[in-house]
Design an enzyme around this catalytic site. Structure first.
Site, short mmCIF file in Angstrom:
data_model
loop_
_atom_site.label_atom_id
_atom_site.label_comp_id
_atom_site.label_asym_id
_atom_site.label_seq_id
_atom_site.Cartn_x
_atom_site.Cartn_y
_atom_site.Cartn_z
N PHE A 10 -2.59 4.08 0.15
CA PHE A 10 -1.02 4.09 -0.81
C PHE A 10 -1.58 4.43 -1.64
O PHE A 10 -0.69 5.87 -2.94
CB PHE A 10 -1.77 2.31 -1.33
CG PHE A 10 -0.27 2.11 -2.67
CD1 PHE A 10 0.93 2.59 -2.23
CD2 PHE A 10 -0.95 1.62 -3.59
CE1 PHE A 10 1.51 1.53 -3.28
CE2 PHE A 10 -0.18 1.05 -4.63
CZ PHE A 10 0.84 1.23 -4.35
N VAL A 11 -2.66 5.42 -2.63
CA VAL A 11 -2.48 6.13 -3.86
C VAL A 11 -2.79 6.98 -3.54
O VAL A 11 -2.38 8.66 -3.88
CB VAL A 11 -4.07 5.26 -4.34
CG1 VAL A 11 -4.45 6.88 -5.82
CG2 VAL A 11 -3.81 4.65 -5.19
N ALA A 69 -10.79 7.48 -0.24
CA ALA A 69 -10.61 7.25 0.85
C ALA A 69 -11.84 6.16 0.71
O ALA A 69 -12.68 5.79 -0.27
CB ALA A 69 -11.29 7.58 1.48
N TYR A 140 -17.48 -5.64 -2.64
CA TYR A 140 -16.99 -4.11 -2.88
C TYR A 140 -17.14 -3.72 -4.45
O TYR A 140 -17.65 -2.66 -4.55
CB TYR A 140 -15.40 -4.32 -3.09
CG TYR A 140 -14.48 -3.59 -3.24
CD1 TYR A 140 -14.17 -2.48 -2.14
CD2 TYR A 140 -13.32 -3.28 -4.24
CE1 TYR A 140 -13.11 -1.72 -2.59
CE2 TYR A 140 -12.67 -2.60 -4.78
CZ TYR A 140 -12.48 -1.25 -4.22
OH TYR A 140 -11.33 -0.28 -4.22
#
Length: 314
Positions: A10-11, A69, A140
């Site tokens: 997306f980015v 990534a 995360y």
């Protein structure tokens, strides 16, 4: 040359487009299963982001790496030990790339991190800052913090410049997950029980995030710094939905259900985290980003929402 990892994300995909528009020489890193071709950019294939990945060919002639990534945050992770899995990619894989980049003579390494390094929420009127003591609470966020720490140590050891950017929730054309669901509900005219939420949340339009990354490519003030990024205007969930409806040219049908009822209902159905994101606050202070870099978000919230809405119709 600039290497962009996660170029199909997306980015990453918008970064490639923007840098090609700016006539930069780009190498877009994609996974082997992807057959995407970026006009104006060279592509290279790297199948995995691990501690054993060989980046020699991808790093040839590269002076700047933009590392977007990652193993991304997912709801209901079914891994036996999610932290171990996040560390394999986000920590070990990132630091393996960074070490090889330093050896290859890369000048600057820009790392797209996450606001989850700061934590999961703020008290209203007490936003996170870039220099707060990190307090990640999920695997995360922990993995992103550990990667940040490793990169800054590597910068001190090798002289390679590191820039760390922690975005809040990013929205724009092609957005997925809950943001996309809310746009679809509004576009269908579905009444939502979210009309009485008085929280404050920071968001960042995709093009605002990309603009900050581009600013950090060469800015001397960015060296070995951590930056938070947002649109510079905080909204309640109710206000966001009303303005999202305006961007979609659809009325936002919001029912004024008390947040205490929403939280209770979420607990009963096992969706406490969803309620926290809808009803809780998460604000960031981007004063450091503005002052140190002379940067301001090029898009307003309403302009960003309009672009996201236009992407929904495509």
């Amino acid at each position: 040359m600039i290497l962009i990892t996660g170029a199909t994300g997306f980015v990453g995909s918008r970064l490639v487009e923007r840098l090609v528009e700016d006539n930069k020489v780009i190498r877009a890193c994609i996974r082997q299963k992807n057959k995407i071709i970026f006009p104006g950019a060279v592509t290279t294939q790297i199948d995995e982001l691990t501690t054993n990945t060989d980046w020699a060919a991808a790093l040839s002639d590269v002076k700047t790496v933009i590392h977007s990534a990652a193993r991304v945050h997912v709801m209901n992770d079914l891994s036996a030990d999610p932290l171990v899995e996040f560390r394999k990619v986000n920590v070990e894989g990132t630091l393996n790339l960074a070490r090889q980049a330093a050896t290859a003579g890369v000048r600057r390494f820009i790392f797209i991190s996450s606001i989850k390094v700061n934590g999961e929420g703020t008290e209203s009127g007490k936003p996170y800052t870039a220099d707060d003591i990190p307090a990640p609470s999920d695997p995360y966020g922990i993995s992103k913090q550990e990667a940040e720490q490793g990169l800054l140590r590597l910068a001190a050891e090798t002289g390679m410049e590191v820039v760390i950017i922690r975005p809040v929730l990013v929205y724009g054309p092609g957005v997925k997950a809950n943001f996309l669901s809310m746009m679809k509900w509004l576009s269908k005219g579905i009444p939502l029980p979210l009309g009485a939420i008085h929280n404050k949340r920071s968001l960042v339009a995709l093009d605002n995030l990309v603009d900050l990354v581009v600013t950090c490519l060469n800015h001397p003030g960015a060296v070995n710094q951590v930056f938070l990024v947002s649109d510079g205007e905080d909204l309640s969930t109710s206000d966001l939905l009303r303005r999202m409806g305006k961007a979609l040219d659809k009325p936002a049908r919001l029912l004024p259900i008390p947040t205490s009822w929403l939280n209770l209902a979420a607990i009963l159905v096992g969706k406490r985290n969803v309620a926290q994101r809808l009803c809780g606050s998460l604000q960031v202070d981007i004063t450091k980003t503005r002052k140190l870099l002379g940067w301001k978000p090029p898009l307003t919230v309403d302009q960003g929402l309009k672009r996201a809405a236009e992407g929904l119709s495509k």
